[in-house]
Each structure stands twice: as structure tokens, then as C-alpha cells.
Write a protein that holds these residues in place. Structure first.
Motif, PDB file in Angstrom:
ATOM      1  N   GLY A  14       4.310   4.887   2.544  1.00  0.00           N
ATOM      2  CA  GLY A  14       3.379   3.776   2.481  1.00  0.00           C
ATOM      3  C   GLY A  14       3.868   2.633   3.337  1.00  0.00           C
ATOM      4  O   GLY A  14       4.871   2.745   4.055  1.00  0.00           O
ATOM      5  N   ASP A  36       0.867  -1.185   0.000  1.00  0.00           N
ATOM      6  CA  ASP A  36       0.000   0.000   0.000  1.00  0.00           C
ATOM      7  C   ASP A  36       0.902   1.232   0.000  1.00  0.00           C
ATOM      8  O   ASP A  36       1.185   1.823   1.047  1.00  0.00           O
ATOM      9  CB  ASP A  36      -0.916  -0.019   1.219  1.00  0.00           C
ATOM     10  CG  ASP A  36      -1.891   1.149   1.243  1.00  0.00           C
ATOM     11  OD1 ASP A  36      -2.009   1.837   0.208  1.00  0.00           O
ATOM     12  OD2 ASP A  36      -2.509   1.384   2.300  1.00  0.00           O
ATOM     13  N   ALA A  37       1.393   1.599  -1.175  1.00  0.00           N
ATOM     14  CA  ALA A  37       2.342   2.710  -1.296  1.00  0.00           C
ATOM     15  C   ALA A  37       2.370   3.194  -2.730  1.00  0.00           C
ATOM     16  O   ALA A  37       1.862   2.533  -3.646  1.00  0.00           O
ATOM     17  CB  ALA A  37       3.732   2.255  -0.858  1.00  0.00           C
ATOM     18  N   GLY A  38       3.013   4.341  -2.931  1.00  0.00           N
ATOM     19  CA  GLY A  38       3.056   4.955  -4.236  1.00  0.00           C
ATOM     20  C   GLY A  38       4.162   4.417  -5.119  1.00  0.00           C
ATOM     21  O   GLY A  38       4.928   3.526  -4.726  1.00  0.00           O
ATOM     22  N   PRO A  39       4.277   4.952  -6.350  1.00  0.00           N
ATOM     23  CA  PRO A  39       5.291   4.496  -7.300  1.00  0.00           C
ATOM     24  C   PRO A  39       6.706   4.574  -6.722  1.00  0.00           C
ATOM     25  O   PRO A  39       7.069   5.542  -6.052  1.00  0.00           O
ATOM     26  CB  PRO A  39       5.122   5.458  -8.486  1.00  0.00           C
ATOM     27  CG  PRO A  39       3.695   5.890  -8.400  1.00  0.00           C
ATOM     28  CD  PRO A  39       3.396   5.993  -6.930  1.00  0.00           C
ATOM     29  N   ASP A  47      -2.391  -5.866  -5.858  1.00  0.00           N
ATOM     30  CA  ASP A  47      -1.772  -5.287  -4.665  1.00  0.00           C
ATOM     31  C   ASP A  47      -1.413  -6.335  -3.627  1.00  0.00           C
ATOM     32  O   ASP A  47      -0.685  -6.038  -2.672  1.00  0.00           O
ATOM     33  CB  ASP A  47      -2.719  -4.273  -4.021  1.00  0.00           C
ATOM     34  CG  ASP A  47      -2.932  -3.037  -4.884  1.00  0.00           C
ATOM     35  OD1 ASP A  47      -2.197  -2.880  -5.878  1.00  0.00           O
ATOM     36  OD2 ASP A  47      -3.834  -2.246  -4.556  1.00  0.00           O
ATOM     37  N   ARG A  63       5.578  -1.157  -6.951  1.00  0.00           N
ATOM     38  CA  ARG A  63       4.610  -0.221  -7.500  1.00  0.00           C
ATOM     39  C   ARG A  63       5.307   0.632  -8.556  1.00  0.00           C
ATOM     40  O   ARG A  63       6.355   1.241  -8.298  1.00  0.00           O
ATOM     41  CB  ARG A  63       4.057   0.683  -6.406  1.00  0.00           C
ATOM     42  CG  ARG A  63       3.102   1.748  -6.883  1.00  0.00           C
ATOM     43  CD  ARG A  63       1.707   1.224  -7.113  1.00  0.00           C
ATOM     44  NE  ARG A  63       1.090   0.807  -5.856  1.00  0.00           N
ATOM     45  CZ  ARG A  63      -0.153   0.352  -5.761  1.00  0.00           C
ATOM     46  NH1 ARG A  63      -0.904   0.254  -6.852  1.00  0.00           N
ATOM     47  NH2 ARG A  63      -0.636  -0.025  -4.593  1.00  0.00           N
ATOM     48  N   THR A  83      11.409   2.410  -0.530  1.00  0.00           N
ATOM     49  CA  THR A  83      10.957   3.274  -1.609  1.00  0.00           C
ATOM     50  C   THR A  83      12.168   3.951  -2.223  1.00  0.00           C
ATOM     51  O   THR A  83      13.148   4.247  -1.535  1.00  0.00           O
ATOM     52  CB  THR A  83       9.959   4.338  -1.110  1.00  0.00           C
ATOM     53  OG1 THR A  83       9.604   5.182  -2.198  1.00  0.00           O
ATOM     54  CG2 THR A  83      10.556   5.184   0.003  1.00  0.00           C
ATOM     55  N   GLU A 126       4.517   3.408 -12.146  1.00  0.00           N
ATOM     56  CA  GLU A 126       3.549   4.403 -12.603  1.00  0.00           C
ATOM     57  C   GLU A 126       2.340   3.755 -13.276  1.00  0.00           C
ATOM     58  O   GLU A 126       1.265   4.345 -13.366  1.00  0.00           O
ATOM     59  CB  GLU A 126       4.221   5.374 -13.576  1.00  0.00           C
ATOM     60  CG  GLU A 126       5.333   6.210 -12.963  1.00  0.00           C
ATOM     61  CD  GLU A 126       4.818   7.247 -11.975  1.00  0.00           C
ATOM     62  OE1 GLU A 126       3.586   7.477 -11.924  1.00  0.00           O
ATOM     63  OE2 GLU A 126       5.650   7.827 -11.244  1.00  0.00           O
ATOM     64  N   VAL A 181       7.636   9.518  -1.546  1.00  0.00           N
ATOM     65  CA  VAL A 181       6.654   8.434  -1.518  1.00  0.00           C
ATOM     66  C   VAL A 181       6.698   7.741  -0.173  1.00  0.00           C
ATOM     67  O   VAL A 181       7.771   7.395   0.329  1.00  0.00           O
ATOM     68  CB  VAL A 181       6.922   7.415  -2.640  1.00  0.00           C
ATOM     69  CG1 VAL A 181       6.045   6.180  -2.466  1.00  0.00           C
ATOM     70  CG2 VAL A 181       6.666   8.051  -3.997  1.00  0.00           C
TER      71      VAL A 181
END
Length: 502
Positions: free
Chosen positions: A483, A379-382, A429, A402, A476, A404, A481
Motif C-alpha cells: 500500500g 491506503d494499505a492493509g492491516p 483514512d 491500519r 508495514t 484489523e 501487506v
């Protein structure tokens, strides 16, 4: 839910070696009443100085650690691979448990406790300097107190010799400059004499010490009527015709009924230094005879009957916290992760090298053949990644990344230069991931509710003085970012998995 794991107890009054098929390096053990306690090297791993308990020298469980964090704090904010806590000695004297341990870059330290579970005192410097290793104290019935230690050539420029000091009875200071009592350079064929353990039996002072290196060496015993020598010695345990290479560095322990035993390690590459238990007796000439006439035994009658069949946990449901089998690669911070109904790890910035990742949560490879399975949600961004890894001097991992454009299931390997994709495919996910480890450390990384192999087999390798680690991580590549990665229960079972989709 804790899953049962390998025990060396055969269930018929006998045991098989190794009694601990995991990286409990440089073991030292004692008996207090009917209980046995063991500690081992922990190097850069935090918490350090694990404490294990047994009632029979065969079935062991982890009951805690003596070091919650490594000092100096600032220098252990990043992994110090090959540094940290080297071979310790555990003793019980005057109603207190004491561990004297070396940090090869800083000196010799002592910590103590009334109860082996803790709390343990803040470590106190007993002798400072580089290259001081493998200390062991000795208290004698006449009130004497001594300390023996070895030397690391990588820091001190010398090795292959053992030094003895007089020590204060409370183990707070050394009372002299010390004297070299055994010089391996003067002994034909000796190299890397180290790992001494100090004992007294009758009129003799005994130093048990290995030599020859961890992969090809042997165990020697030396005796003198004076703690400062002169000592005479002989080899008392060697590989001989067995498959146990380099059997050495450990502990002489007796049982309540007076039988004698010797715990030692064997270097097994990616598995680290696994622990064997040998019968020991005193020959008519007064010298110890270890194993079967000086060679390791594969199995034997147990030393005594004790508690239930047990082994250190490997599986973890993360229901009430992170189990004691886990350690970080540097001093942890509270925001790195937590566990109650699962494990949640924060995705923290990283340059991508798992060997240098402070927040990699790892444990020893728990058996020669085993399977590990877990469920991962990212559960996190690119730029965020999380997964299950096997980390030594090389490493591989399977998990989620993760991008884009969504989420990929990735299997990545680092065997030479940069980390590279070995397999990549679109994913959700959430993914079921795992690894099967076969004899010799051959790793097959898996995914799916019905496991299928992803990419080629990876050959695990040892780390710096340690075996490979089974690890969980979240990172990350983008400082902006954030998460989390959530891991479900880690299920670990011993044995070969059998067939699965390829």
C-alpha cells in the motif's frame, strides 16, 4: 508553492547569528568571484555533501548535492548512523570545484565539478584507511599542493594530532607518507584537535583547527613558514562571556572588497550544529582576531550586499519532485516514493525502529521554534503505518495505523526500550497531523483542522553526530501487506504557534 522561511538578514544592512539555525555541520566555504559556496558534513544521509550558495554569506539556498549515493552501495543499503561523510573541505582551483571528504571507516576521497551544481565526478580514493578524517587541500602560487587531515580515535586509536602530506597538483594522489605537524598532546590543555583548514597568507602557512570537543571547545590558529612546520598557535575564538558554546570548526572567507570573515558551528543538541558568521581582521601582530576580540558576536553589519533575502527551504508542496532539503537514511530505491501533486511513499517492511529505517525521508530541524503541518492518507492493509516523526537517538511520531478493526490515529514514542503508544484513538483514512517545536526541542504533536495536542510533550534529542530529523515515513509489519501513504503539502512556519486545544 514554497513558503518563505527564516533568514538571518535583519533587512537593515545587519544580520543576526546563527545565520543558519539548522544542522549544517562542519561547514566549509569559499568565494569564487562574487559568489560564495558552502558544503557540510552529511554523515549517513543520502544524497550527501550538500552545496549551498550565497551572495553575502548571510542568505543561503541549497543548489544541489555532490554525492547522489554513498559507496560502497551494499554497505549503505541500511542506515550507517555515525558513519558516512564526515567533515569535508571545498576548494576551487584550476577551473574546477573540488571537495575532499572523509569516510572514517574507509579513507579520504575527492570529487570535482566544473559547476558547483554538478555533475560531480565519481569519488576517487586519495588515501585509504580507518580513522582518517577532516581533510583539507592547499594549492600555493608557487605550484605546491598539500593536504592536512586529522584522526578519529574511535577508528584509528589516536587523535589530537594533524598530519600534512604533499599532494599531486590534480589531487589524484598523495606523494609521501605524511608527517604529524601539530601534536595536541604536546600542547597544554588541548584535547580532540581536529577539523583543520589549510591556508596561505603572505609568507605564512596557516592551519585553522578547533580543539576541546564540539560542546565545550574553541577555535585555534597555527602558523609556520613551512607547510611541515614547526607551527606556533593560539586560541582565536572561544565562548567567553557569550551563550555560544564550543564555537569552532569552519572556514575563513574573504569578500571581493578584501574584508575577512569566519563561518563556524555551534552544537545545539537536537538542532545539530548551527552555523554562525563572525567578522575577522588581522591584528598588528599578524594573528587573526575573530568576532568581538575573540568572542562570538550576536549581530553585525553584513559582509556585503548580495541577492534577495533567502534561507534553505523547509516547506515543500511536492509539486515537481522532492525538494533538495530532504534526504533518506540510506541509498534510496526508485520504488520507495515519488512526488508530483503530493508525496507518495510505499509502505515497506520494517521492524518498527525509525532510527534504522532506510526509507525515512528526513530534513534538518529548520529553526529553534517552528510548526510543521501536513495531510496524510493511508491506503494499505492491516499492519501498515505512516506518519510525521522527529527522530534522534530517541524519537516520536504521529500518524495513522491500519488494524484489523479499522484505522487509528496514533502517537508513539521511543525513549528507552521499545516503541510505545503515548496516545491512540479511532480515526478515518485521512488525518491532518503536525508538530510544534519549541525552544530546546520540546515537541507537541498535533492533529485536526483546528490543531489539538495529542499526548504529552516529547523532548527531541540529537542523533549520532547529527541533530534530530523531521521525517516522513510509511511502513508495514506484514510482508504480505502493501500500500501507500500520501502526504499533502508540508507547511512549515517559524515561531511559536500559540494556544491550541489540549
Amino acid at each position: 508553492m514554497k513558503q518563505p522561511h527564516r533568514s538571518a538578514d535583519n533587512g537593515d544592512g545587519t544580520y543576526r547569528n546563527p545565520v543558519l539555525h539548522a544542522d549544517w555541520s562542519d561547514p566549509d566555504a569559499i568565494r569564487v568571484g562574487d559568489d560564495f559556496y558552502m558544503t557540510a558534513s552529511s554523515f549517513h544521509r543520502v544524497p550527501g555533501l550538500p552545496i549551498l550558495h550565497s551572495r553575502d554569506l548571510v542568505n543561503w539556498t541549497i543548489i544541489g548535492h555532490a554525492l547522489a549515493r554513498l559507496e560502497p552501495e551494499a554497505e549503505f543499503q541500511a542506515p550507517q548512523r555515525g558513519g558516512g561523510v564526515w567533515a569535508p573541505a571545498l576548494r576551487h582551483h584550476g577551473g574546477r570545484f573540488r571537495i575532499v571528504y572523509p569516510d572514517p571507516d574507509r579513507g579520504l576521497f575527492v570529487t570535482s565539478a566544473e559547476d558547483p551544481v554538478g555533475p560531480w565526478t565519481v569519488p576517487h580514493a586519495l588515501k585509504t584507511g580507518k580513522g582518517l578524517i577532516d581533510p583539507c587541500p592547499l594549492w600555493t602560487e608557487d605550484g605546491g599542493a598539500y593536504l592536512v587531515h586529522g584522526w578519529a580515535k574511535s577508528r584509528a586509536g589516536i587523535n589530537n594530532r594533524l598530519t600534512v602530506h604533499r599532494m599531486s597538483p590534480d589531487a589524484t594522489e598523495l606523494l609521501d607518507e605524511g608527517a604529524v605537524v601539530i601534536d595536541g598532546d604536546a600542547l597544554p590543555g588541548y584535547r580532540t584537535l581536529e577539523g583543520p583548514k589549510f591556508y596561505r597568507r603572505g609568507e605564512w602557512y596557516w592551519i585553522f583547527a578547533p580543539a576541546g570537543g564540539v560542546t565545550e571547545g574553541w577555535q585555534s590558529a597555527f602558523r609556520s613558514r613551512d607547510p611541515f612546520g614547526p607551527y606556533e598557535g593560539r586560541i582565536v575564538l572561544a565562548q567567553g562571556g557569550t551563550d555560544v558554546n564550543g564555537p569552532h570548526q569552519g572556514a575563513w572567507v574573504d569578500t571581493a572588497d578584501g574584508s575577512d570573515w569566519f563561518l563556524h558551528f555551534q552544537d545545539k543538541g537536537p538542532y545539530g550544529r548551527v552555523v554562525h558568521l563572525q567578522p575577522m581582521r588581522w591584528g598588528e601582530d599578524g594573528w587573526p582576531v575573530i568576532g568581538d576580540g575573540g568572542e562570538p558576536v550576536a549581530s553585525h553589519a553584513k559582509p556585503c550586499e548580495g541577492g534577495p533575502v533567502a534561507a534553505p527551504d523547509a516547506a515543500d508542496d511536492f509539486a515537481t519532485g522532492i525538494g533538495p532539503q530532504w534526504s533518506w537514511q540510506a541509498n534510496p530505491e526508485p520504488h520507495w516514493g515519488n512526488a508530483d501533486s503530493g508525496l507518495r511513499l510505499a509502505c515497506l517492511p520494517s521492524d518498527g525502529d525509525l532510527r534504522l529505517l532506510p526509507n525515512l525521508l528526513g530534513q534538518r530541524l529548520p529553526a529553534e521554534r517552528f510548526q510543521a503541518r501536513t495531510l496524510l492518507r493511508l491506503d494499505a492493509g492491516p499492519g501498515a503505518r505512516a506518519g510525521l516523526a522527529v527522530v534522534g537517538d530517541t524519537y516520536a511520531w504521529i500518524g495513522l495505523e491500519r488494524t484489523e478493526n479499522g484505522v487509528d490515529l496514533v502517537y508513539r514514542v521511543r525513549e528507552g526500550g521499545a516503541e510505545e503508544d503515548a496516545a491512540r484513538e479511532p480515526a478515518d483514512d485521512v488525518a491532518a497531523i503536525g508538530v510544534d517545536v519549541d525552544a530546546g526541542g520540546r515537541c507537541r504533536f498535533l492533529t485536526g483542522a483546528v490543531p489539538r495536542q495529542v499526548g504529552p510533550v516529547f523532548q527531541a534529542t540529537e542523533g549520532r553526530w547529527v541533530g534530530a530529523a523531521l521525517g516522513l515515513f510509511a511502513t508495514t509489519a506484514d510482508l504480505l501487506v502493501s500500500g501507500t501513504a500520501e502526504f499533502g503539502p508540508l507547511r512549515v512556519t517559524e515561531g511559536r504557534a500559540g494556544d491550541y486545544e489540549g
